[in-house]
Design a protein around this motif. Structure first.
Motif, PDB file in Angstrom:
ATOM      1  N   UNK A 243      40.031  43.079  55.725  1.00  0.00           N
ATOM      2  CA  UNK A 243      41.407  42.624  55.495  1.00  0.00           C
ATOM      3  C   UNK A 243      42.232  42.614  56.778  1.00  0.00           C
ATOM      4  N   UNK A 244      41.926  43.543  57.703  1.00  0.00           N
ATOM      5  CA  UNK A 244      42.722  43.595  58.932  1.00  0.00           C
ATOM      6  C   UNK A 244      42.191  42.628  59.979  1.00  0.00           C
ATOM      7  N   UNK A 245      40.890  42.382  59.963  1.00  0.00           N
ATOM      8  CA  UNK A 245      40.292  41.662  61.071  1.00  0.00           C
ATOM      9  C   UNK A 245      39.174  40.743  60.588  1.00  0.00           C
ATOM     10  N   UNK A 246      39.514  39.779  59.745  1.00  0.00           N
ATOM     11  CA  UNK A 246      38.467  38.893  59.232  1.00  0.00           C
ATOM     12  C   UNK A 246      37.900  38.046  60.369  1.00  0.00           C
ATOM     13  N   UNK A 247      36.583  37.896  60.412  1.00  0.00           N
ATOM     14  CA  UNK A 247      35.954  37.160  61.501  1.00  0.00           C
ATOM     15  C   UNK A 247      35.647  35.716  61.117  1.00  0.00           C
ATOM     16  N   UNK A 248      35.254  35.502  59.879  1.00  0.00           N
ATOM     17  CA  UNK A 248      34.819  34.157  59.497  1.00  0.00           C
ATOM     18  C   UNK A 248      36.031  33.276  59.183  1.00  0.00           C
ATOM     19  N   UNK A 249      36.033  32.040  59.678  1.00  0.00           N
ATOM     20  CA  UNK A 249      37.187  31.157  59.428  1.00  0.00           C
ATOM     21  C   UNK A 249      37.503  30.982  57.938  1.00  0.00           C
ATOM     22  N   UNK A 250      36.488  31.049  57.077  1.00  0.00           N
ATOM     23  CA  UNK A 250      36.776  30.915  55.644  1.00  0.00           C
ATOM     24  C   UNK A 250      37.519  32.148  55.127  1.00  0.00           C
ATOM     25  N   UNK A 251      37.067  33.334  55.538  1.00  0.00           N
ATOM     26  CA  UNK A 251      37.770  34.563  55.144  1.00  0.00           C
ATOM     27  C   UNK A 251      39.203  34.529  55.676  1.00  0.00           C
ATOM     28  N   UNK A 252      39.367  34.080  56.910  1.00  0.00           N
ATOM     29  CA  UNK A 252      40.710  34.011  57.497  1.00  0.00           C
ATOM     30  C   UNK A 252      41.617  33.122  56.652  1.00  0.00           C
ATOM     31  N   UNK A 253      41.072  31.998  56.194  1.00  0.00           N
ATOM     32  CA  UNK A 253      41.878  31.079  55.374  1.00  0.00           C
ATOM     33  C   UNK A 253      42.210  31.708  54.019  1.00  0.00           C
ATOM     34  N   UNK A 254      41.200  32.312  53.377  1.00  0.00           N
ATOM     35  CA  UNK A 254      41.444  32.947  52.066  1.00  0.00           C
ATOM     36  C   UNK A 254      42.517  34.017  52.176  1.00  0.00           C
ATOM     37  N   UNK A 255      42.383  34.872  53.199  1.00  0.00           N
ATOM     38  CA  UNK A 255      43.318  35.995  53.323  1.00  0.00           C
ATOM     39  C   UNK A 255      44.702  35.541  53.750  1.00  0.00           C
ATOM     40  N   UNK A 256      44.777  34.414  54.447  1.00  0.00           N
ATOM     41  CA  UNK A 256      46.096  33.957  54.898  1.00  0.00           C
ATOM     42  C   UNK A 256      46.966  33.579  53.709  1.00  0.00           C
ATOM     43  N   UNK A 257      46.341  33.367  52.557  1.00  0.00           N
ATOM     44  CA  UNK A 257      47.087  32.987  51.356  1.00  0.00           C
ATOM     45  C   UNK A 257      47.517  34.203  50.536  1.00  0.00           C
ATOM     46  N   UNK A 258      47.052  35.395  50.938  1.00  0.00           N
ATOM     47  CA  UNK A 258      47.369  36.604  50.170  1.00  0.00           C
ATOM     48  C   UNK A 258      48.484  37.359  50.869  1.00  0.00           C
TER      49      UNK A 258
END
Ligand code: SF4
Ligand code: MG
Length: 337
Positions: A243-258
Motif C-alpha cells: 500500500x505504501x510502495x506499489x511497484x507494478x503500474x497496475x497496482x499503482x493505478x488500482x491504489x490511486x483510486x482508493x
C-alpha cells in the motif's frame, strides 16, 4: 514461519467450444501460472477487478475444479493431481466461505441441519454429539441457539453469512478461503462479519485466503496481498509495503483510486485513470498482459512476458521496469508518471 499452502505455476484453462461442429477453438486462461505461499495463521488477500481470475484461483486451490496444471500443497500434502475421491480425506482441513450465503444455503434445511451437514458427511458421531457441536458452532459465530430449527429465509444477510461461517468451521479446518464474504452484505454489517472472521482466526489459529475487490477492506484484514490482473499475479507483497510502495503500474493505478487514511499520501498520489478495457482471457496480449493499458509501457512489453521476481524481501512483481531488460528501471518512489 511454516507454510500451510504452497502453490506453484497453477493454471486453470477452460476450453471454448463454438460453432456448429463444436470444435475446440481455444482456451480461456482464467488462471495462468500462479505461484504463492500462505503461511500458517496469516491472511493472504487476493485483489483485482471482477474477471481477473481471483475466484477461480480460490476454487482451484481448494480443488473444487480439476486443474489444468501446477502443484498445490496443503499442510504438506500435494493435492493438485488427486482425484475427487482421494481429496475427500483432505476436505475437512480446507473450507470455503462464499460471497452469497443465500445462494449456498439450502432453503429446505434448518440451520442445525445446514451447519451439521459436514458432520454427517465426515463423522460417525451420534445425534447428540452432533447437536452439541452445532450449538458450540452457533455460539462461536454469535447465533442464538434458539435459531437452530428455523430456516435460512428467516434470517438477515449477516446472519446467513454467520450460518455459512459456522458450517465452514464444523470440521475444525486449518485453512479457509473467503471469497468476497461481505460483498453481498449491507455496509453497516460488513464490519461485524469481518471482525468475526478476525476473532475466529485468532482464537482457532486459522489461515485465510481473503478474496476481494475492496482494497480498503483487504488493507484492514490481510497480512500480505496479491494483486491479480488477467489471470496472473502481477504483484505480491506484505500489506504495508504494497500500500505504501506499489511497484507494478497496475497496482499503482488500482491504489490511486482508493482514499488513503494518511493525508500526506493522499495529497501525493494522483488518480491514475486506465484507458481501455481488460482484454479477453481467451486472447491475452503478447508480452506483458497489462501492455495494452499500462501508462508506462515500453517496446519490450509488447514482446516479452515479464518474469515474476522477488524485487525486495517478500515483495514480488512482474514488470520490465525492474528488470535489466527494461532500460534503467524506475525509481521506487515514483508513483505517477
Ligand atoms: Fe507496464 Fe511493461 Fe511493466 Fe507490463 S512490463 S506493467 S506493460 S511497464
Ligand atoms: Mg469473483
Amino acid at each position: 514461519r511454516r507454510k500451510l499452502v504452497e502453490v506453484r505455476d497453477l493454471k486453470m484453462h477452460f476450453p471454448i467450444n463454438t460453432g456448429i461442429l463444436r470444435r475446440h477453438t481455444g482456451n480461456i486462461k482464467a488462471v495462468d501460472g500462479l505461484s504463492f505461499d500462505i503461511y500458517e495463521g496469516e491472511t493472504l488477500g487476493i485483489v483485482g477487478e471482477s474477471g481477473c481470475g481471483k475466484s477461480t484461483c480460490g476454487r482451484a486451490v481448494l480443488r473444487l475444479y480439476d486443474i489444468t496444471s501446477g502443484t498445490i500443497k496443503i499442510d504438506g500434502v500435494e493435492i493438485g493431481g488427486k482425484s475427487q475421491s482421494a481429496l475427500r480425506k483432505m476436505r475437512p482441513i480446507m473450507q470455503m466461505v462464499f460471497q452469497d450465503p443465500q445462494a449456498c444455503l439450502n432453503p429446505r434445511m434448518t440451520v442445525a441441519a445446514i451447519i451439521g451437514e459436514p458432520l454427517d458427511e465426515h463423522t460417525d458421531w451420534s445425534k447428540a454429539k452432533k447437536l452439541e457441536r452445532i450449538y458450540e458452532l452457533m455460539d462461536a459465530v454469535g447465533l442464538n441457539r434458539s435459531f437452530a430449527n428455523r430456516y435460512p429465509h428467516a434470517f438477515s444477510g449477516g446472519q446467513r453469512q454467520r450460518i455459512g461461517i459456522a458450517r465452514a468451521l464444523a470440521l475444525n479446518p486449518k485453512f479457509i478461503i473467503c471469497d468476497e464474504p461481505i460483498a453481498a452484505l449491507d455496509v453497516s454489517i460488513q464490519a461485524q462479519v469481518v471482525n468475526l472472521l478476525e476473532e475466529l482466526q485468532d482464537r482457532l489459529g486459522l489461515t485465510y485466503m481473503f478474496i476481494s475487490h475492496d482494497l480498503s477492506m483487504v488493507r484492514h484484514i490481510a497480512d500480505r496481498v496479491a494483486v491479480m490482473y488477467l489471470g496472473k499475479i502481477v504483484e505480491l507483497a506484505p500489506r504495508d509495503a504494497l500500500y505504501a510502495d506499489p511497484l507494478h503500474p497496475y497496482t499503482q493505478a488500482l491504489l490511486s483510486a482508493v482514499p488513503d487514511p494518511d493525508p500526506s499520501v493522499e495529497a501525493r498520489v494522483q488518480r491514475i485513470i486506465l484507458k481501455g478495457d481488460v482484454p479477453s482471457p481467451s486472447n491475452p496480449p503478447k508480452g506483458c498482459n497489462f501492455c495494452t493499458r499500462c501508462p508506462k509501457v515500453m517496446d519490450i512489453c509488447h514482446q516479452i512476458d515479464p518474469e515474476y521476481r522477488e524485487l525486495a524481501p517478500g515483495h514480488f512483481a512482474a514488470c520490465h521496469l525492474y528488470n535489466d531488460a527494461g532500460q534503467t528501471g524506475a525509481p521506487r518512489t515514483e508513483r505517477n508518471q
